[in-house]
Design an enzyme around this catalytic site. Structure first.
Site, PDB file in Angstrom:
ATOM      1  N   ASP A  60      41.547 -37.777  65.810  1.00 46.98           N
ATOM      2  CA  ASP A  60      42.072 -38.027  66.742  1.00 46.98           C
ATOM      3  C   ASP A  60      42.491 -39.476  66.731  1.00 46.98           C
ATOM      4  OD1 ASP A  60      39.492 -38.428  67.871  1.00 46.98           O
ATOM      5  OD2 ASP A  60      40.259 -38.300  69.595  1.00 46.98           O
ATOM      6  N   HIS A  99      39.202 -32.205  59.846  1.00 50.55           N
ATOM      7  CA  HIS A  99      39.502 -31.979  60.211  1.00 50.55           C
ATOM      8  C   HIS A  99      40.299 -33.648  60.823  1.00 50.55           C
ATOM      9  CE1 HIS A  99      40.224 -30.417  64.369  1.00 50.55           C
ATOM     10  NE2 HIS A  99      40.415 -31.302  64.908  1.00 50.55           N
ATOM     11  N   ASP A 146      35.540 -25.852  54.267  1.00 53.72           N
ATOM     12  CA  ASP A 146      36.499 -26.588  54.411  1.00 53.72           C
ATOM     13  C   ASP A 146      37.520 -26.633  54.721  1.00 53.72           C
ATOM     14  OD1 ASP A 146      37.978 -29.096  53.906  1.00 53.72           O
ATOM     15  OD2 ASP A 146      37.396 -28.712  50.996  1.00 53.72           O
ATOM     16  N   GLU A 181      35.343 -32.497  60.761  1.00 53.48           N
ATOM     17  CA  GLU A 181      36.281 -33.829  60.624  1.00 53.48           C
ATOM     18  C   GLU A 181      35.021 -34.554  60.750  1.00 53.48           C
ATOM     19  OE1 GLU A 181      36.449 -33.484  65.036  1.00 53.48           O
ATOM     20  OE2 GLU A 181      37.051 -35.368  65.890  1.00 53.48           O
TER      21      GLU A 181
END
Ligand SMILES: [Zn+2]
Length: 537
Positions: free
Chosen positions: A144, A466, A510, A519
């Site tokens: 993020d 991620h 994956d 992530e």
């Protein structure tokens, strides 16, 4: 990926066989042949593996393993500098995570770039303040675009320790970042980008807000396309700042005062002043923990106790300043954290007690308590020896136990390496360095998936982290980033679809959607950097 010229060279074969050969790439010449070791059943993965030990091969080159009846391995290197490029890629991974400036990974990785992002911010009502607050800088935390004090703290601390412990090995490795060549070692150039943001998160009263993120996660878009308001988030009630964030700022500010002194005295002084003010705030507010206030759904980094963060801060401030108040606080409080050393790897973003203990033991200051130092060293070395024995006995030669396959298990593996290398600092012993390297081999390909968990590194790296910039770009992912790795708790909807009878080391997929197994994150990235730097030849 490869094996350093000196030390053990062991590959693992997962299909029953008898003999193996090491062949040279290019002309396929056999340079070593031998018998595979006895088959060993590995409970954590469900695999049965045999070791191919070619430690005696001492000719640098590019090779592969040929196992009659099984096949050939990925190509790998044997050499004296086998980890230099990996180290530089892992550090450049931080550059790729920079917020607030245009980033470009060319020339090595052309096409991995973005314009400056998140240049504007404001105070969220939970911060206790109103108005604009940009706080440009720092690293995107993970997949993020949030920036979190607690996670930046352990990350920046680990990177600066990497410099303090292994500076001689890394001082001349250029990271090819915008600051390269300015006279400051590049690892410190990169770390300063994170630290400068952390300093901006300090309020005028000395306390630090917990994070600056949007109120909810953005979509899978490039960082400069994320137009959600970036807000400074506090606890929602007085004193609004939190103790873990503030104590972590004190700890890293104190380290920065030491390591930047020869290169950037002004920054060192600024960091120390901030650290002192942060410490004073935590004396007034020792137990203000953080939970997401109403309406905020980004990462929480919730921690029930900030006393270990305070211990770390006191120890770093003592090591830097030699002032009695910090020594006194440490000596009154350290004993409760000693048992934590018995359960390695022991340290992570929420448990920094070991950082406090270790830095105290490394302080070498007049007035440091010799009994405390002796206890810290002895317990660390004793636990490290137990890790060595366990790693030798493990079929995959990794320190991991079944319980270690949690969220960020690759960070656990890397932190076993950190633990072993700290122990080696206290009592040098090649077996500690070898066991640390075994965990590095695990991360770089010697695992049940035969997969390198660092993007674009090695012959068979994972492909779908991620990670918003990678997903938004498509194609191969942004380079140099460590996956979180297997997580037996399968804490996301994608991992939940994996077969229920998988052993813990196999609970990994994956796929971009599997945030609980795949992530990337700056804290385990920093542990990887520490481990790679420690293993440079
Ligand atoms: Zn950004």
């Amino acid at each position: 990926m490869g094996y350093p010229l000196d030390g053990p060279k062991v590959a693992l074969v997962g299909v029953p066989a008898v003999n193996f050969e090491v062949r040279r790439c290019g002309d396929n010449a056999v340079v070593f042949s031998g018998k595979l070791g006895a088959a060993q059943a590995d409970k954590n993965s469900g695999d049965t593996v045999q070791a191919a030990d070619f430690s005696a091969l001492r000719q640098p080159g590019r090779y592969y393993l040929q196992v009659p009846g099984v096949g050939r391995s990925w190509d790998f290197s044997v050499g004296g500098k086998v980890y230099e490029h990996a180290y530089s890629m892992a550090m450049r991974g931080f550059y790729g995570q920079r917020c607030g400036m245009a980033v470009n990974m060319a020339p090595e990785f052309p096409g991995y770039s973005h314009p400056a992002c998140h240049l504007h911010g404001k105070f969220d009502p939970s911060s206790g303040v109103k108005g604009r607050r940009d706080n440009i800088g720092g690293w995107h935390d993970a997949g993020d675009y949030g920036r979190y004090m607690v996670n930046s703290g352990i990350t920046a601390g680990t990177l600066m320790w990497t410099w303090e412990l292994f500076g001689k090995k890394i001082q001349n490795i250029s990271l090819d970042i915008p600051e390269s060549g300015n006279g400051t070692p590049d690892i410190l150039n990169e770390t300063r980008w994170g630290l400068k943001w952390m300093l901006q998160m300090q309020d005028t009263d000395g306390g630090a807000w917990s994070k600056q993120t949007s109120t909810h996660f953005s979509g899978f878009i490039a960082p400069d396309k994320d137009k959600l308001p970036s807000v400074v988030i506090g606890t929602g009630k007085p004193p609004y700042k939190s103790t873990c964030a503030t104590a972590d700022l004190a700890a890293v500010g104190a380290i920065a005062a030491r390591v930047y002194q020869p290169y950037d005295a002004q920054f060192a002084a600024q960091a120390l002043a901030a650290a002192r003010r942060a410490w004073a705030w935590t004396e007034k507010y020792p137990d203000v923990t953080f939970r997401n206030p109403a309406g905020i759904t980004t990462g929480e980094y919730a921690d029930a106790s900030c006393r270990d963060e305070r211990l770390w801060a006191a120890a770093e401030l003592w090591r830097t300043t030699g002032e009695a108040q910090y020594n006194d606080y440490f000596l009154k409080n350290y004993a409760a954290y000693l048992p934590g050393l018995d359960k390695p790897p022991a340290e992570n973003w929420s448990l920094v007690g070991p950082m406090g203990l270790w830095t105290y033991a490394m302080a070498a200051r007049k007035g440091t308590d010799p009994e405390a130092v002796a206890a810290i060293r002895a317990r660390t070395v004793q636990a490290a020896r137990a890790i060595v024995e366990r790693t030798r006995a493990n079929p995959y030669r990794v320190s991991m136990q079944a319980k270690d396959y949690v969220w960020g298990s690759n960070g656990v593996a890397a932190n076993y390496g950190v633990y072993l290398l700290i122990a080696n600092r206290f009592q040098p012993d090649p077996s500690l360095v070898d066991a640390a390297r075994d965990n590095l081999h695990y991360l770089l390909g010697r695992n049940t998936f035969s997969l390198s968990w660092v993007t674009q590194l090695g012959e068979h790296p994972f492909l779908h982290p991620h990670h918003r910039p990678s997903a938004a770009r498509g194609g191969a992912p942004w380079p140099g980033l460590l996956s979180g790795g297997p997580n037996a708790h399968r804490a996301d909807p994608v991992a939940a679809l994996l077969p229920m009878d998988l052993p813990p080391a196999k609970v990994y997929t994956d796929q971009t959607g599997s945030f609980s197994t795949n992530e990337i994150c700056i804290n385990w990235q920093a542990s990887l950097v520490f481990l790679l730097a420690g293993e440079l030849q």
